[in-house]
Design a protein around this motif. Sequence first.
Motif, PDB file in Angstrom:
ATOM      1  N   ARG A   1       0.794  -1.229   0.000  1.00 25.22           N
ATOM      2  CA  ARG A   1       0.000   0.000   0.000  1.00 25.22           C
ATOM      3  C   ARG A   1       0.826   1.278   0.000  1.00 25.22           C
ATOM      4  NH1 ARG A   1      -4.630   0.320   3.881  1.00 25.22           N
ATOM      5  NH2 ARG A   1      -5.417   1.580   2.183  1.00 25.22           N
ATOM      6  N   TYR A   2       2.003   1.254   0.604  1.00 23.51           N
ATOM      7  CA  TYR A   2       2.842   2.449   0.683  1.00 23.51           C
ATOM      8  C   TYR A   2       4.303   2.027   0.808  1.00 23.51           C
ATOM      9  CZ  TYR A   2       2.493   1.374   5.675  1.00 23.51           C
ATOM     10  OH  TYR A   2       2.503   0.744   6.891  1.00 23.51           O
ATOM     11  N   PRO A   3       5.206   2.930   0.464  1.00 23.90           N
ATOM     12  CA  PRO A   3       6.627   2.561   0.524  1.00 23.90           C
ATOM     13  C   PRO A   3       7.134   2.515   1.959  1.00 23.90           C
ATOM     14  CG  PRO A   3       6.388   4.848  -0.139  1.00 23.90           C
ATOM     15  CD  PRO A   3       5.002   4.277  -0.063  1.00 23.90           C
ATOM     16  N   LEU A   4       7.986   1.573   2.234  1.00 21.21           N
ATOM     17  CA  LEU A   4       8.645   1.490   3.534  1.00 21.21           C
ATOM     18  C   LEU A   4       9.995   2.201   3.506  1.00 21.21           C
ATOM     19  CD1 LEU A   4       7.812  -2.196   4.504  1.00 21.21           C
ATOM     20  CD2 LEU A   4       6.685  -0.095   5.266  1.00 21.21           C
ATOM     21  N   PHE A   5      10.412   2.588   2.310  1.00 21.47           N
ATOM     22  CA  PHE A   5      11.663   3.331   2.114  1.00 21.47           C
ATOM     23  C   PHE A   5      11.535   4.091   0.798  1.00 21.47           C
ATOM     24  CE2 PHE A   5      12.085  -1.116   0.920  1.00 21.47           C
ATOM     25  CZ  PHE A   5      12.349  -1.021  -0.439  1.00 21.47           C
ATOM     26  N   PRO A   6      12.368   5.107   0.588  1.00 18.17           N
ATOM     27  CA  PRO A   6      12.293   5.852  -0.674  1.00 18.17           C
ATOM     28  C   PRO A   6      12.620   4.951  -1.864  1.00 18.17           C
ATOM     29  CG  PRO A   6      13.704   6.971   0.914  1.00 18.17           C
ATOM     30  CD  PRO A   6      13.391   5.624   1.483  1.00 18.17           C
TER      31      PRO A   6
ATOM     32  N   TYR B   1       8.346   6.958   9.986  1.00 23.02           N
ATOM     33  CA  TYR B   1       9.005   8.108  10.600  1.00 23.02           C
ATOM     34  C   TYR B   1       9.118   8.024  12.113  1.00 23.02           C
ATOM     35  CZ  TYR B   1       4.394  10.655  10.760  1.00 23.02           C
ATOM     36  OH  TYR B   1       3.112  11.071  10.948  1.00 23.02           O
ATOM     37  N   ILE B   2       8.428   7.105  12.743  1.00 24.43           N
ATOM     38  CA  ILE B   2       8.666   6.922  14.180  1.00 24.43           C
ATOM     39  C   ILE B   2      10.075   6.396  14.441  1.00 24.43           C
ATOM     40  CG2 ILE B   2       6.233   6.608  14.788  1.00 24.43           C
ATOM     41  CD1 ILE B   2       6.814   3.586  14.994  1.00 24.43           C
ATOM     42  N   TYR B   3      10.679   5.764  13.446  1.00 24.85           N
ATOM     43  CA  TYR B   3      12.045   5.269  13.560  1.00 24.85           C
ATOM     44  C   TYR B   3      13.086   6.308  13.139  1.00 24.85           C
ATOM     45  CZ  TYR B   3      10.169   0.545  14.010  1.00 24.85           C
ATOM     46  OH  TYR B   3       9.504  -0.577  14.440  1.00 24.85           O
TER      47      TYR B   3
ATOM     48  N   LEU C   1      20.952   4.888   5.536  1.00 24.16           N
ATOM     49  CA  LEU C   1      21.006   3.490   5.948  1.00 24.16           C
ATOM     50  C   LEU C   1      19.738   3.108   6.705  1.00 24.16           C
ATOM     51  CD1 LEU C   1      22.524   0.790   6.317  1.00 24.16           C
ATOM     52  CD2 LEU C   1      23.570   1.790   8.368  1.00 24.16           C
ATOM     53  N   VAL C   2      19.336   3.931   7.667  1.00 26.66           N
ATOM     54  CA  VAL C   2      18.163   3.593   8.471  1.00 26.66           C
ATOM     55  C   VAL C   2      16.876   3.758   7.672  1.00 26.66           C
ATOM     56  CG1 VAL C   2      16.814   4.250  10.505  1.00 26.66           C
ATOM     57  CG2 VAL C   2      19.290   4.002  10.677  1.00 26.66           C
ATOM     58  N   LYS C   3      16.771   4.798   6.832  1.00 27.89           N
ATOM     59  CA  LYS C   3      15.549   4.978   6.052  1.00 27.89           C
ATOM     60  C   LYS C   3      15.337   3.846   5.048  1.00 27.89           C
ATOM     61  CE  LYS C   3      14.798   9.910   6.555  1.00 27.89           C
ATOM     62  NZ  LYS C   3      14.626  11.211   5.884  1.00 27.89           N
ATOM     63  N   ASN C   4      16.394   3.179   4.684  1.00 30.23           N
ATOM     64  CA  ASN C   4      16.282   2.046   3.764  1.00 30.23           C
ATOM     65  C   ASN C   4      16.271   0.690   4.463  1.00 30.23           C
ATOM     66  OD1 ASN C   4      16.282   3.044   0.903  1.00 30.23           O
ATOM     67  ND2 ASN C   4      18.006   4.199   1.749  1.00 30.23           N
ATOM     68  N   ASN C   5      16.580   0.672   5.743  1.00 29.84           N
ATOM     69  CA  ASN C   5      16.661  -0.571   6.521  1.00 29.84           C
ATOM     70  C   ASN C   5      16.202  -0.296   7.954  1.00 29.84           C
ATOM     71  OD1 ASN C   5      18.401  -2.245   4.509  1.00 29.84           O
ATOM     72  ND2 ASN C   5      19.499  -0.328   4.752  1.00 29.84           N
TER      73      ASN C   5
END
Length: 174
Positions: A33-38, A122-124, A152-156
């Motif tokens: 439904r939505y991206p978990l990373f860019p 974004y809570i992470y 790194l974190v936004k992708n993992n």
Amino acid sequence: MRLAFVLAAIFITACGPSDPESTLSARPTGEDRYPLFPEESMTPGTTCKNPSEYRYPERIPYCTRSVSSSLKNKIIKTYDNTFDYTIGSMPRNDFKIDHYIPLCMGGSNDVANLWPQHKSVYIYTDDLEQRLCLYMERGRMKQVDAIYYIKLVKNNLDEAERVQVEIETTYGHL
């Protein structure tokens, strides 16, 4: 007692199983439904080219926040159409248009640096962004390192805790 059992059986039959594991597969996941990373092809991340000022001991170019509502809507539509997400049909307040490379790290307002970030993501990342920028402000971390860690974190997301420990070990506590 027997009547209660019969009513419970009828309810379960009518409404389906109460076991959450058995109902999860029928629901779309976040990845659907939505991206978990860019999405790298659309949002590779860009830095500020026309700064309003320079910040931190490293003199990082800083762009003032400037993302119109129409651009935010365009980004959502583009992500939906290109990657088959359904962000546009979800509650708008569940998302923000995130700067992949945050403005405080020298990121730009360019569409190549913006993506629809769900609140479960974004809570992470929001707290980490602020902490990394504080390290930069205090001259304890270079821009290149801060960008490395936030990407790194936004992708993992599963790396968030490990990365925070690594940052504190390498750069000290704030």
